[in-house]
Motif scaffolding. Sequence first.
Motif, PDB file in Angstrom:
ATOM      1  N   ILE A   1     -54.812 -46.631 -47.416  1.00 15.67           N
ATOM      2  CA  ILE A   1     -55.188 -47.813 -46.634  1.00 15.67           C
ATOM      3  C   ILE A   1     -54.080 -48.854 -46.709  1.00 15.67           C
ATOM      4  CG2 ILE A   1     -56.783 -49.771 -46.541  1.00 15.67           C
ATOM      5  CD1 ILE A   1     -59.018 -47.797 -47.269  1.00 15.67           C
ATOM      6  N   ARG A   2     -53.488 -49.027 -47.893  1.00 18.50           N
ATOM      7  CA  ARG A   2     -52.343 -49.937 -48.020  1.00 18.50           C
ATOM      8  C   ARG A   2     -51.185 -49.459 -47.156  1.00 18.50           C
ATOM      9  NH1 ARG A   2     -53.278 -53.480 -52.183  1.00 18.50           N
ATOM     10  NH2 ARG A   2     -54.760 -52.748 -53.739  1.00 18.50           N
ATOM     11  N   ALA A   3     -50.954 -48.150 -47.129  1.00 18.97           N
ATOM     12  CA  ALA A   3     -49.886 -47.592 -46.294  1.00 18.97           C
ATOM     13  C   ALA A   3     -50.182 -47.823 -44.813  1.00 18.97           C
ATOM     14  CB  ALA A   3     -49.721 -46.103 -46.586  1.00 18.97           C
ATOM     15  N   LEU A   4     -51.449 -47.684 -44.416  1.00 24.83           N
ATOM     16  CA  LEU A   4     -51.834 -47.949 -43.032  1.00 24.83           C
ATOM     17  C   LEU A   4     -51.601 -49.412 -42.680  1.00 24.83           C
ATOM     18  CD1 LEU A   4     -53.166 -47.284 -40.313  1.00 24.83           C
ATOM     19  CD2 LEU A   4     -55.381 -47.666 -41.414  1.00 24.83           C
ATOM     20  N   ILE A   5     -51.950 -50.313 -43.573  1.00 24.70           N
ATOM     21  CA  ILE A   5     -51.735 -51.738 -43.325  1.00 24.70           C
ATOM     22  C   ILE A   5     -50.251 -52.032 -43.178  1.00 24.70           C
ATOM     23  CG2 ILE A   5     -51.940 -54.026 -44.376  1.00 24.70           C
ATOM     24  CD1 ILE A   5     -54.667 -53.063 -45.482  1.00 24.70           C
ATOM     25  N   HIS A   6     -49.422 -51.364 -43.972  1.00 23.87           N
ATOM     26  CA  HIS A   6     -47.972 -51.536 -43.850  1.00 23.87           C
ATOM     27  C   HIS A   6     -47.500 -51.070 -42.468  1.00 23.87           C
ATOM     28  CE1 HIS A   6     -43.763 -51.704 -44.861  1.00 23.87           C
ATOM     29  NE2 HIS A   6     -43.632 -50.429 -44.531  1.00 23.87           N
ATOM     30  N   VAL A   7     -48.025 -49.961 -41.978  1.00 26.31           N
ATOM     31  CA  VAL A   7     -47.661 -49.466 -40.642  1.00 26.31           C
ATOM     32  C   VAL A   7     -48.132 -50.452 -39.568  1.00 26.31           C
ATOM     33  CG1 VAL A   7     -48.122 -47.655 -38.937  1.00 26.31           C
ATOM     34  CG2 VAL A   7     -47.534 -47.039 -41.273  1.00 26.31           C
ATOM     35  N   LEU A   8     -49.343 -50.972 -39.713  1.00 23.18           N
ATOM     36  CA  LEU A   8     -49.875 -51.907 -38.724  1.00 23.18           C
ATOM     37  C   LEU A   8     -49.115 -53.227 -38.699  1.00 23.18           C
ATOM     38  CD1 LEU A   8     -53.714 -51.327 -39.150  1.00 23.18           C
ATOM     39  CD2 LEU A   8     -52.231 -50.502 -37.321  1.00 23.18           C
ATOM     40  N   ASP A   9     -48.427 -53.567 -39.786  1.00 23.80           N
ATOM     41  CA  ASP A   9     -47.647 -54.795 -39.834  1.00 23.80           C
ATOM     42  C   ASP A   9     -46.265 -54.660 -39.198  1.00 23.80           C
ATOM     43  OD1 ASP A   9     -49.624 -56.271 -41.054  1.00 23.80           O
ATOM     44  OD2 ASP A   9     -48.820 -56.024 -43.075  1.00 23.80           O
ATOM     45  N   LEU A  10     -45.870 -53.441 -38.822  1.00 21.78           N
ATOM     46  CA  LEU A  10     -44.557 -53.240 -38.205  1.00 21.78           C
ATOM     47  C   LEU A  10     -44.559 -53.736 -36.767  1.00 21.78           C
ATOM     48  CD1 LEU A  10     -43.825 -49.663 -39.547  1.00 21.78           C
ATOM     49  CD2 LEU A  10     -42.809 -51.798 -40.355  1.00 21.78           C
ATOM     50  N   GLU A  11     -43.400 -54.088 -36.267  1.00 18.02           N
ATOM     51  CA  GLU A  11     -43.249 -54.563 -34.891  1.00 18.02           C
ATOM     52  C   GLU A  11     -43.433 -53.402 -33.909  1.00 18.02           C
ATOM     53  OE1 GLU A  11     -42.788 -57.674 -33.753  1.00 18.02           O
ATOM     54  OE2 GLU A  11     -42.956 -58.405 -35.803  1.00 18.02           O
ATOM     55  N   ASN A  12     -44.095 -53.661 -32.795  1.00 14.05           N
ATOM     56  CA  ASN A  12     -44.427 -52.626 -31.821  1.00 14.05           C
ATOM     57  C   ASN A  12     -43.225 -51.860 -31.270  1.00 14.05           C
ATOM     58  OD1 ASN A  12     -47.165 -53.034 -32.039  1.00 14.05           O
ATOM     59  ND2 ASN A  12     -47.269 -54.411 -30.299  1.00 14.05           N
ATOM     60  N   PRO A  13     -42.182 -52.522 -30.746  1.00 14.58           N
ATOM     61  CA  PRO A  13     -41.080 -51.745 -30.160  1.00 14.58           C
ATOM     62  C   PRO A  13     -40.384 -50.842 -31.178  1.00 14.58           C
ATOM     63  CG  PRO A  13     -40.941 -54.043 -29.496  1.00 14.58           C
ATOM     64  CD  PRO A  13     -42.002 -53.956 -30.543  1.00 14.58           C
ATOM     65  N   ASP A  14     -40.176 -51.361 -32.376  1.00 17.18           N
ATOM     66  CA  ASP A  14     -39.535 -50.551 -33.410  1.00 17.18           C
ATOM     67  C   ASP A  14     -40.420 -49.376 -33.805  1.00 17.18           C
ATOM     68  OD1 ASP A  14     -37.367 -52.286 -33.469  1.00 17.18           O
ATOM     69  OD2 ASP A  14     -38.243 -53.506 -35.061  1.00 17.18           O
ATOM     70  N   LEU A  15     -41.690 -49.648 -34.021  1.00 12.89           N
ATOM     71  CA  LEU A  15     -42.617 -48.597 -34.424  1.00 12.89           C
ATOM     72  C   LEU A  15     -42.678 -47.493 -33.369  1.00 12.89           C
ATOM     73  CD1 LEU A  15     -44.671 -47.544 -36.449  1.00 12.89           C
ATOM     74  CD2 LEU A  15     -46.400 -48.954 -35.327  1.00 12.89           C
ATOM     75  N   TRP A  16     -42.714 -47.862 -32.093  1.00 15.58           N
ATOM     76  CA  TRP A  16     -42.771 -46.836 -31.051  1.00 15.58           C
ATOM     77  C   TRP A  16     -41.496 -45.998 -31.018  1.00 15.58           C
ATOM     78  CZ3 TRP A  16     -45.928 -43.894 -28.866  1.00 15.58           C
ATOM     79  CH2 TRP A  16     -45.539 -43.123 -27.776  1.00 15.58           C
TER      80      TRP A  16
END
Length: 179
Positions: free
Chosen positions: A99-114
């Motif tokens: 869940i902590r790892a998921l929260i870290h992913v959700l905190d990333l910026e959209n263009p970079d994450l995509w």
Amino acid sequence: MASVRKSAINLYRVINSNKTTVAASANPLRPLFSYSIFTPFSSHSQTQSLQIDLSNEESKRRLFNRLLYRSKQRGFLELDLVLGKWVEDNIQSLDENRIRALIHVLDLENPDLWKWISGQEQPPESVSANPVFAAVRERVMKNLDSHSAPEARATPGQPWVRGWDDIKKGRDGPISGNQ
């Protein structure tokens, strides 16, 4: 005279708002995602570590609903679909560290994450080591391999620039994309 009165009122408000913020942070019954600590752009502040409460069903349900909402309502359609579906399918099986790892992913910026999930760019080591990111990226790559031709995808390391008129060649054709 009016400006002195306005500044006195503002000073009074600032002093009282600091008292209520301190009192709210000392309150052990405060909600997990209270607005006094968290911003709408991040799930946790930089100075305070995130406390995840999975002790009872109600707190677990509220946390899961918030994470599901954050993954489906990012404002970036592709990520809304990919992350939302992955979280919907896997959130019940996640432990506290995931869940902590998921929260870290959700905190990333959209263009970079995509770009990182779709393989257009290599992610930083801290992101690629994240188990949730790795699972989401694996699912996206598996779907790309099974449902799209390689020539329809961006070349790894290159941005997506192809457009609807790519086949138009000649003097008046676009250099790249649908320009």
